[in-house]
Design a protein around this motif. Sequence first.
Motif, mmCIF file in Angstrom:
data_model
loop_
_atom_site.group_PDB
_atom_site.id
_atom_site.type_symbol
_atom_site.label_atom_id
_atom_site.label_comp_id
_atom_site.label_asym_id
_atom_site.label_seq_id
_atom_site.Cartn_x
_atom_site.Cartn_y
_atom_site.Cartn_z
ATOM 1 N N GLY A 93 6.859 1.527 -4.381
ATOM 2 C CA GLY A 93 5.524 1.944 -4.841
ATOM 3 C C GLY A 93 5.109 1.296 -6.151
ATOM 4 N N LYS A 94 6.022 1.268 -7.136
ATOM 5 C CA LYS A 94 5.604 0.735 -8.444
ATOM 6 C C LYS A 94 5.304 -0.767 -8.348
ATOM 7 N N PHE A 95 6.015 -1.464 -7.442
ATOM 8 C CA PHE A 95 5.758 -2.896 -7.266
ATOM 9 C C PHE A 95 4.361 -3.101 -6.657
ATOM 10 N N LEU A 109 2.740 -9.478 -23.353
ATOM 11 C CA LEU A 109 3.949 -8.745 -23.766
ATOM 12 C C LEU A 109 4.118 -7.510 -22.898
ATOM 13 N N GLU A 110 5.348 -7.290 -22.417
ATOM 14 C CA GLU A 110 5.667 -5.989 -21.808
ATOM 15 C C GLU A 110 6.634 -5.260 -22.723
ATOM 16 N N ILE A 111 6.232 -4.061 -23.173
ATOM 17 C CA ILE A 111 7.147 -3.275 -24.006
ATOM 18 C C ILE A 111 7.929 -2.315 -23.097
ATOM 19 N N GLY A 112 9.260 -2.369 -23.215
ATOM 20 C CA GLY A 112 10.114 -1.567 -22.328
ATOM 21 C C GLY A 112 10.180 -2.214 -20.954
ATOM 22 N N CYS A 113 10.552 -3.507 -20.906
ATOM 23 C CA CYS A 113 10.487 -4.262 -19.638
ATOM 24 C C CYS A 113 11.661 -3.966 -18.707
ATOM 25 N N GLY A 114 12.742 -3.351 -19.231
ATOM 26 C CA GLY A 114 13.906 -3.062 -18.394
ATOM 27 C C GLY A 114 14.403 -4.310 -17.675
ATOM 28 N N ARG A 115 14.740 -4.154 -16.386
ATOM 29 C CA ARG A 115 15.325 -5.273 -15.634
ATOM 30 C C ARG A 115 14.291 -6.306 -15.185
ATOM 31 N N LEU A 164 10.321 -7.007 -23.974
ATOM 32 C CA LEU A 164 11.137 -6.437 -25.057
ATOM 33 C C LEU A 164 11.721 -5.122 -24.580
ATOM 34 N N ASP A 165 12.995 -4.896 -24.905
ATOM 35 C CA ASP A 165 13.622 -3.650 -24.465
ATOM 36 C C ASP A 165 14.871 -3.359 -25.301
ATOM 37 N N LEU A 166 15.265 -2.081 -25.254
ATOM 38 C CA LEU A 166 16.556 -1.675 -25.843
ATOM 39 C C LEU A 166 17.630 -1.581 -24.774
ATOM 40 N N TRP A 167 17.253 -1.807 -23.513
ATOM 41 C CA TRP A 167 18.202 -1.843 -22.377
ATOM 42 C C TRP A 167 18.982 -0.532 -22.255
ATOM 43 N N ARG A 168 18.287 0.589 -22.249
ATOM 44 C CA ARG A 168 18.942 1.909 -22.133
ATOM 45 C C ARG A 168 19.247 2.193 -20.661
ATOM 46 N N THR A 169 20.536 2.379 -20.346
ATOM 47 C CA THR A 169 20.896 2.625 -18.940
ATOM 48 C C THR A 169 20.500 4.032 -18.502
ATOM 49 N N GLU A 170 20.255 4.940 -19.478
ATOM 50 C CA GLU A 170 19.806 6.276 -19.070
ATOM 51 C C GLU A 170 18.353 6.248 -18.599
ATOM 52 N N ASP A 171 17.617 5.176 -18.874
ATOM 53 C CA ASP A 171 16.220 5.068 -18.430
ATOM 54 C C ASP A 171 16.068 4.213 -17.172
ATOM 55 N N GLN A 172 17.061 3.360 -16.899
ATOM 56 C CA GLN A 172 17.023 2.546 -15.673
ATOM 57 C C GLN A 172 18.461 2.141 -15.340
ATOM 58 N N SER A 173 18.869 2.340 -14.103
ATOM 59 C CA SER A 173 20.267 2.040 -13.769
ATOM 60 C C SER A 173 20.537 0.536 -13.912
ATOM 61 N N GLY A 174 21.726 0.219 -14.397
ATOM 62 C CA GLY A 174 22.140 -1.189 -14.528
ATOM 63 C C GLY A 174 21.319 -1.990 -15.524
ATOM 64 N N ASN A 175 20.647 -1.301 -16.428
ATOM 65 C CA ASN A 175 19.742 -1.972 -17.373
ATOM 66 C C ASN A 175 20.532 -2.813 -18.377
ATOM 67 N N SER A 176 20.165 -4.072 -18.522
ATOM 68 C CA SER A 176 20.805 -4.916 -19.534
ATOM 69 C C SER A 176 19.997 -6.202 -19.673
ATOM 70 N N GLY A 198 14.858 -5.237 -28.733
ATOM 71 C CA GLY A 198 14.174 -4.632 -29.871
ATOM 72 C C GLY A 198 13.551 -3.310 -29.489
ATOM 73 N N ASP A 199 13.031 -2.634 -30.517
ATOM 74 C CA ASP A 199 12.446 -1.311 -30.347
ATOM 75 C C ASP A 199 10.929 -1.443 -30.356
ATOM 76 N N MET A 200 10.271 -0.823 -29.376
ATOM 77 C CA MET A 200 8.812 -0.955 -29.295
ATOM 78 C C MET A 200 8.101 -0.295 -30.483
ATOM 79 N N ARG A 201 8.842 0.482 -31.296
ATOM 80 C CA ARG A 201 8.212 1.101 -32.471
ATOM 81 C C ARG A 201 8.157 0.136 -33.645
ATOM 82 N N SER A 210 2.797 -1.839 -20.333
ATOM 83 C CA SER A 210 3.999 -1.012 -20.396
ATOM 84 C C SER A 210 4.047 -0.139 -19.155
ATOM 85 N N ASN A 211 5.221 -0.019 -18.561
ATOM 86 C CA ASN A 211 5.367 0.796 -17.353
ATOM 87 C C ASN A 211 6.502 1.787 -17.528
ATOM 88 N N LEU A 212 6.194 3.071 -17.474
ATOM 89 C CA LEU A 212 7.190 4.150 -17.457
ATOM 90 C C LEU A 212 8.135 4.098 -18.643
HETATM 91 C C1 LIG Z 1 12.064 3.541 -16.622
HETATM 92 S S1 LIG Z 1 12.470 2.054 -17.444
HETATM 93 C C2 LIG Z 1 11.127 1.019 -16.927
HETATM 94 C C3 LIG Z 1 11.430 -0.445 -17.076
HETATM 95 C C4 LIG Z 1 10.352 -1.393 -16.575
HETATM 96 N N1 LIG Z 1 9.132 -1.229 -17.327
HETATM 97 C C5 LIG Z 1 10.109 -1.230 -15.101
HETATM 98 O O1 LIG Z 1 9.046 -0.732 -14.720
HETATM 99 O O2 LIG Z 1 10.990 -1.570 -14.313
HETATM 100 C C6 LIG Z 1 12.052 2.412 -19.149
HETATM 101 C C7 LIG Z 1 12.476 1.311 -20.100
HETATM 102 O O3 LIG Z 1 12.060 1.632 -21.431
HETATM 103 C C8 LIG Z 1 13.060 1.175 -22.326
HETATM 104 N N2 LIG Z 1 12.910 1.840 -23.631
HETATM 105 C C9 LIG Z 1 13.014 3.150 -23.915
HETATM 106 N N3 LIG Z 1 12.790 3.371 -25.225
HETATM 107 C C10 LIG Z 1 12.526 2.162 -25.781
HETATM 108 C C11 LIG Z 1 12.205 1.720 -27.098
HETATM 109 N N4 LIG Z 1 12.091 2.589 -28.110
HETATM 110 N N5 LIG Z 1 11.987 0.411 -27.304
HETATM 111 C C12 LIG Z 1 12.091 -0.486 -26.290
HETATM 112 N N6 LIG Z 1 12.390 -0.129 -25.020
HETATM 113 C C13 LIG Z 1 12.613 1.170 -24.771
HETATM 114 C C14 LIG Z 1 14.351 1.515 -21.608
HETATM 115 O O4 LIG Z 1 15.453 0.800 -22.119
HETATM 116 C C15 LIG Z 1 13.984 1.136 -20.182
HETATM 117 O O5 LIG Z 1 14.304 -0.199 -19.910
#
Ligand SMILES: C[S@@+](CC[C@H](N)C(=O)[O-])C[C@H]1O[C@@H](n2cnc3c(N)ncnc32)[C@H](O)[C@@H]1O
Length: 274
Positions: free
Chosen positions: A82-84, A103-109, A128-140, A162-165, A179-181
């Motif tokens: 759906g998101k695609f 720019l996409e902030i929080g681009c994940g994978r 740009l992303d912090l690559w948090r695996t709790e927000d997306q599986s296998g994120n890096s 980097g941090d979107m803040r 930015s998505n999710l």
């Molecule tokens: C649900 S994932 C969505 C990833 C991507 N936008 C997509 O649609 O596939 C949320 C992303 O936000 C990133 N994220 C969360 N807090 C962040 C921050 N403060 N700065 C940068 N990225 C952040 C997470 O690491 C994660 O990759």
Amino acid sequence: MNPGSKQALSRQLASHRGQYGIDGGGRALAGLLWPAGGGLLLLGLSLLPMSPKPLLQRALEFLAGAALLQVPASFFYSTIRGKFAVWAELLAGLDLRGNERILEIGCGRGAILAMLGKLLPEGRAVGLDLWRTEDQSGNSLESARTNLVSEGVADRCELHTGDMRALPFPDASFDLVVSNLAIHNIPEKDSRREAIDEAIRVLKPGGRILIADLFRTEEYVQRLEEAGLRAVSCRPLGWRFWFGVLGVTPRLVTAEKPASGTSPPETTPPDLPP
Ligand SMILES: C[S@@+](CC[C@H](N)C(=O)[O-])C[C@H]1O[C@@H](n2cnc3c(N)ncnc32)[C@H](O)[C@@H]1O
């Protein structure tokens, strides 16, 4: 571009070769165990041929089971397809020239970033992303890089940790920020506001912003309006973006930074002489 070509472009964007994981990672999967387990149990009970029970009870068990199973079904549909489909339509509808810096902030994978790359033969898609695996599986960083290579757009894209803040980019350096999710993952309201302010800062005059999110979209609208952006709008994204979250309407927020020469309204009242 005519509507037929836009549809063809969005189909092309939505089809992908990379591996993009599951949004919400392990937390989302754990949250789905109850509706999935409860739904299967109720369906099983309703269909058990041996147990003597009234037809109405069977029907109610069946309906309740189906309603619960719809939660994981919707989640997996949204995160895998759906998101695609939704983002492919949004991006195809932007009529990009192909030479923008985006720019996409929080681009994940890189699901959305790779689509952007496909639209920018002479431009640049920056993620740009912090690559948090709790927000997306296998994120890096590595998984994002591998996906950009699989989609054939690595040469048009950049990845930054980097941090979107606190974005590591100069003022007015992007034509579009998306930015998505991602922004709702920041727990504090003030910090989410910082992320919006940073997105506005790096946007060129006349540039656009697109934020899709499950929660907090009313905050983004408020901040964009306070900062003097134009044409701020917020609309529901529909069932394909539902992600199985009961009672929530995922929304798309869009806005435009005033072109240079037009001054945005003051966000804080000026100091008045006593
Ligand atoms: C649900 S994932 C969505 C990833 C991507 N936008 C997509 O649609 O596939 C949320 C992303 O936000 C990133 N994220 C969360 N807090 C962040 C921050 N403060 N700065 C940068 N990225 C952040 C997470 O690491 C994660 O990759």
